[in-house]
Scaffold this motif. Structure first.
Motif, PDB file in Angstrom:
ATOM      1  N   TYR A  45      28.715   8.146  57.072  1.00  0.00           N
ATOM      2  CA  TYR A  45      27.929   8.019  55.844  1.00  0.00           C
ATOM      3  C   TYR A  45      26.468   8.382  56.045  1.00  0.00           C
ATOM      4  O   TYR A  45      25.682   8.371  55.100  1.00  0.00           O
ATOM      5  CB  TYR A  45      28.003   6.566  55.334  1.00  0.00           C
ATOM      6  CG  TYR A  45      27.451   5.557  56.310  1.00  0.00           C
ATOM      7  CD1 TYR A  45      26.124   5.147  56.250  1.00  0.00           C
ATOM      8  CD2 TYR A  45      28.255   5.010  57.316  1.00  0.00           C
ATOM      9  CE1 TYR A  45      25.613   4.235  57.165  1.00  0.00           C
ATOM     10  CE2 TYR A  45      27.752   4.107  58.228  1.00  0.00           C
ATOM     11  CZ  TYR A  45      26.441   3.718  58.145  1.00  0.00           C
ATOM     12  OH  TYR A  45      25.933   2.818  59.055  1.00  0.00           O
ATOM     13  N   THR A 195      32.082   0.026  50.539  1.00  0.00           N
ATOM     14  CA  THR A 195      32.786   1.041  51.328  1.00  0.00           C
ATOM     15  C   THR A 195      34.174   1.271  50.737  1.00  0.00           C
ATOM     16  O   THR A 195      34.846   0.309  50.326  1.00  0.00           O
ATOM     17  CB  THR A 195      32.918   0.578  52.786  1.00  0.00           C
ATOM     18  OG1 THR A 195      31.616   0.372  53.324  1.00  0.00           O
ATOM     19  CG2 THR A 195      33.657   1.605  53.634  1.00  0.00           C
ATOM     20  N   PRO A 196      34.639   2.509  50.647  1.00  0.00           N
ATOM     21  CA  PRO A 196      36.006   2.751  50.156  1.00  0.00           C
ATOM     22  C   PRO A 196      37.018   1.901  50.918  1.00  0.00           C
ATOM     23  O   PRO A 196      37.009   1.852  52.148  1.00  0.00           O
ATOM     24  CB  PRO A 196      36.211   4.248  50.436  1.00  0.00           C
ATOM     25  CG  PRO A 196      34.837   4.832  50.352  1.00  0.00           C
ATOM     26  CD  PRO A 196      33.939   3.780  50.940  1.00  0.00           C
ATOM     27  N   VAL A 225      26.837   7.472  49.026  1.00  0.00           N
ATOM     28  CA  VAL A 225      27.542   8.606  49.629  1.00  0.00           C
ATOM     29  C   VAL A 225      26.666   9.837  49.465  1.00  0.00           C
ATOM     30  O   VAL A 225      26.491  10.358  48.357  1.00  0.00           O
ATOM     31  CB  VAL A 225      28.917   8.815  48.979  1.00  0.00           C
ATOM     32  CG1 VAL A 225      29.630  10.003  49.630  1.00  0.00           C
ATOM     33  CG2 VAL A 225      29.764   7.550  49.100  1.00  0.00           C
ATOM     34  N   GLU A 227      25.522  13.734  49.975  1.00  0.00           N
ATOM     35  CA  GLU A 227      26.112  15.063  50.137  1.00  0.00           C
ATOM     36  C   GLU A 227      25.876  15.573  51.566  1.00  0.00           C
ATOM     37  O   GLU A 227      24.814  15.360  52.143  1.00  0.00           O
ATOM     38  CB  GLU A 227      25.528  16.044  49.132  1.00  0.00           C
ATOM     39  CG  GLU A 227      26.136  15.951  47.747  1.00  0.00           C
ATOM     40  CD  GLU A 227      27.643  16.157  47.757  1.00  0.00           C
ATOM     41  OE1 GLU A 227      28.118  17.094  48.446  1.00  0.00           O
ATOM     42  OE2 GLU A 227      28.349  15.375  47.098  1.00  0.00           O
ATOM     43  N   ALA A 232      31.339  11.985  52.491  1.00  0.00           N
ATOM     44  CA  ALA A 232      31.366  12.730  51.226  1.00  0.00           C
ATOM     45  C   ALA A 232      32.498  13.755  51.233  1.00  0.00           C
ATOM     46  O   ALA A 232      33.195  13.940  50.222  1.00  0.00           O
ATOM     47  CB  ALA A 232      30.027  13.414  50.992  1.00  0.00           C
ATOM     48  N   ILE A 235      35.845  11.956  50.755  1.00  0.00           N
ATOM     49  CA  ILE A 235      36.052  11.549  49.356  1.00  0.00           C
ATOM     50  C   ILE A 235      36.409  12.761  48.507  1.00  0.00           C
ATOM     51  O   ILE A 235      37.320  12.704  47.663  1.00  0.00           O
ATOM     52  CB  ILE A 235      34.787  10.839  48.828  1.00  0.00           C
ATOM     53  CG1 ILE A 235      34.636   9.471  49.506  1.00  0.00           C
ATOM     54  CG2 ILE A 235      34.845  10.686  47.305  1.00  0.00           C
ATOM     55  CD1 ILE A 235      33.331   8.765  49.187  1.00  0.00           C
ATOM     56  N   ARG A 236      35.715  13.874  48.724  1.00  0.00           N
ATOM     57  CA  ARG A 236      35.989  15.082  47.952  1.00  0.00           C
ATOM     58  C   ARG A 236      37.420  15.570  48.179  1.00  0.00           C
ATOM     59  O   ARG A 236      38.063  16.086  47.251  1.00  0.00           O
ATOM     60  CB  ARG A 236      34.979  16.167  48.318  1.00  0.00           C
ATOM     61  CG  ARG A 236      34.997  17.367  47.392  1.00  0.00           C
ATOM     62  CD  ARG A 236      33.750  18.220  47.533  1.00  0.00           C
ATOM     63  NE  ARG A 236      33.485  18.591  48.904  1.00  0.00           N
ATOM     64  CZ  ARG A 236      32.434  18.154  49.607  1.00  0.00           C
ATOM     65  NH1 ARG A 236      31.552  17.324  49.061  1.00  0.00           N
ATOM     66  NH2 ARG A 236      32.247  18.544  50.866  1.00  0.00           N
ATOM     67  N   PRO A 241      38.957   6.673  48.450  1.00  0.00           N
ATOM     68  CA  PRO A 241      38.472   6.620  47.064  1.00  0.00           C
ATOM     69  C   PRO A 241      36.966   6.363  47.011  1.00  0.00           C
ATOM     70  O   PRO A 241      36.388   5.745  47.908  1.00  0.00           O
ATOM     71  CB  PRO A 241      39.240   5.436  46.478  1.00  0.00           C
ATOM     72  CG  PRO A 241      39.463   4.528  47.658  1.00  0.00           C
ATOM     73  CD  PRO A 241      39.665   5.448  48.840  1.00  0.00           C
ATOM     74  N   MET A 242      36.337   6.821  45.939  1.00  0.00           N
ATOM     75  CA  MET A 242      34.932   6.536  45.692  1.00  0.00           C
ATOM     76  C   MET A 242      34.818   5.159  45.045  1.00  0.00           C
ATOM     77  O   MET A 242      35.601   4.817  44.166  1.00  0.00           O
ATOM     78  CB  MET A 242      34.332   7.595  44.761  1.00  0.00           C
ATOM     79  CG  MET A 242      32.860   7.410  44.479  1.00  0.00           C
ATOM     80  SD  MET A 242      31.865   7.690  45.952  1.00  0.00           S
ATOM     81  CE  MET A 242      30.227   7.389  45.296  1.00  0.00           C
ATOM     82  N   THR A 243      33.863   4.356  45.492  1.00  0.00           N
ATOM     83  CA  THR A 243      33.621   3.039  44.896  1.00  0.00           C
ATOM     84  C   THR A 243      32.712   3.208  43.685  1.00  0.00           C
ATOM     85  O   THR A 243      31.708   3.918  43.751  1.00  0.00           O
ATOM     86  CB  THR A 243      32.956   2.100  45.909  1.00  0.00           C
ATOM     87  OG1 THR A 243      33.759   2.055  47.095  1.00  0.00           O
ATOM     88  CG2 THR A 243      32.829   0.691  45.341  1.00  0.00           C
ATOM     89  N   ASP A 244      33.063   2.549  42.562  1.00  0.00           N
ATOM     90  CA  ASP A 244      32.261   2.751  41.353  1.00  0.00           C
ATOM     91  C   ASP A 244      31.148   1.714  41.235  1.00  0.00           C
ATOM     92  O   ASP A 244      31.083   0.737  41.984  1.00  0.00           O
ATOM     93  CB  ASP A 244      33.138   2.774  40.095  1.00  0.00           C
ATOM     94  CG  ASP A 244      33.843   1.451  39.823  1.00  0.00           C
ATOM     95  OD1 ASP A 244      33.276   0.388  40.118  1.00  0.00           O
ATOM     96  OD2 ASP A 244      34.963   1.489  39.282  1.00  0.00           O
TER      97      ASP A 244
END
Length: 407
Positions: A45, A195-196, A225, A227, A232, A235-236, A241-244
């Motif tokens: 990260y 964290t995912p 996260v 770029e 990153a 996740i892409r 999964p991305m955490t919201d």
């Protein structure tokens, strides 16, 4: 990879500052940030300016302490007869404790020799839990360090794996005890939430483990996260999964509830400390949040003196070359206007538990502050006394509140 440096005007070869930069300096505290840009491995990260052994391009850790000492001597020449002793020193990275403790001690000694340390100076180093042992911590304490910050991040093995952290679960908590035995009065643990793959229970377990270790300061940061990082890319690709934002908000509320119940008190949105003891807070970070003066030495380090902000070249090899040639390692700088400084005070001071003066706000910002008070985002009593202080709900929406107040 590390993020890019901002644009700016050239830094003079000798690093000299405009004459106005030291106007009123006696009324501002002075700190030093010493950047150690080395890591054994890169966390997935991380986009900090750090380098593993394969990324050093011919530069070496072995000569780094002397390079940092040379920049500290440059700072003395640039600041001339500025009489201020240094109030705080913070050694960060990277992993500072990849260097021998004697090297960190040499860097601190250079600050002491060139500027002097205030009687109650705070002297901190960050540390990876796997890169220290009781003997190393004792050597740091003997050298004059009095605060240490350990990167814990999580107590759960599967979360550490997602973050690419290499330390063993439980080792950060052991380090707190070892630091206490070495004579450190002040110890911080850094945690990351969101964290995912992390559950509420995982987060509570991390908080409980950190508290059980007995630090007087805990930092809890939402995972961002960035770029270009390994995380990153994962996740892409859909690997994790991305955490919201709603999950981040829930985790923050859990942290506030658990840390407050344990007797800690928030003093900045992401930081809690033992109340009633100002020394338990990170005074160095408070320099940043209140627009004080600090010199950042090391590759990619940023500095601020009297409204002049500058940043160093990023790569250790370029940094070493500049110093060897007798020139400033500065890559660029900007001269902050009075309006820039006003806006930055609002941006940063609003994050503090004491808030920012309402007198800093322009008319539109003042109207936004009144609405924020009515919507329960700012505390009513401090507002009536002339300060904007975030409520708990306001802390969850801090970025939005700040945007409204600076418009």
């Amino acid at each position: 990879m590390p993020s890019a440096l901002p644009d700016g005007e050239p830094v003079p070869r000798d690093g000299s500052l405009p004459p106005h930069a030291l106007d009123g300096a006696a009324d501002r505290p002075l700190g030093f940030y010493l950047h150690v840009p080395y890591c054994a491995t890169r966390c997935g990260y991380c986009d900090f300016n750090t380098y593993t052994a394969t990324e050093l391009g011919g530069s070496s850790r072995e000569g780094y302490a002397e390079q940092a000492v040379e920049e500290i001597r440059l700072a003395r020449r640039v600041l001339g007869d500025d009489p201020r002793p240094v109030e705080t020193v913070f050694v960060g990275g990277g992993t500072p404790t990849l260097l021998p403790a004697a090297d960190l001690g040499r860097m601190l000694a250079a600050v002491r020799d060139e500027f002097g340390l205030a009687r109650n100076a705070e002297v901190t180093t960050e540390a990876n839990p796997e890169s220290v042992d009781p003997a190393y911590l004792a050597e740091l304490r003997e050298a004059g360090f009095n605060r240490v910050s350990f990167g814990m991040q999580s107590a759960r093995p599967h979360i550490l794996r997602v973050l690419d952290r290499t330390h063993t679960p439980g080792r950060p908590e052991e380090c707190v005890g070892e630091a206490r035995k070495a004579g450190f009065s002040h110890v911080n643990l850094d945690l990351i939430y969101g964290t995912p793959g992390e559950s509420d229970e995982d987060w509570r377990a991390s908080l409980n483990a950190a508290l059980a270790a007995g630090p007087d300061h805990i930092s809890a940061y939402a995972l961002i996260v960035e770029e270009g990082t390994r995380l990153a890319r994962r996740i892409r690709r859909g690997e994790v999964p991305m955490t919201d934002d709603d999950v981040h908000a829930d985790r923050y509320l859990i942290a506030e509830e658990r840390l407050t119940a344990a007797g800690l008190e928030w003093y900045e949105v992401s930081n809690w400390a033992v109340p009633g003891d100002e020394a338990a807070r990170c005074r160095h970070n408070e320099l940043y949040w209140t627009g004080a003066d600090w010199w950042g030495a090391g590759p990619g380090a940023h500095s601020h003196i009297g409204g002049v902000r500058w940043w160093n070249v990023k790569h250790p090899a370029a940094y070493a070359k500049a110093l060897a040639e007798g020139r400033s390692p500065g890559a660029g700088r900007e001269l902050l206007t009075a309006e820039d400084r006003r806006v930055e005070r609002i941006l940063l001071e609003l994050r503090l538990s004491r808030g920012c003066p309402l007198s800093l706000l322009a008319p539109q910002g003042a109207r936004a502050a009144e609405r924020a008070r009515d919507e329960g985002l700012l505390e009513r009593e401090p507002y009536e006394e002339g300060r904007a202080v975030l409520t708990l709900r306001g802390r969850l929406l801090a970025d939005a509140v700040v945007r409204d107040l600076v418009d």
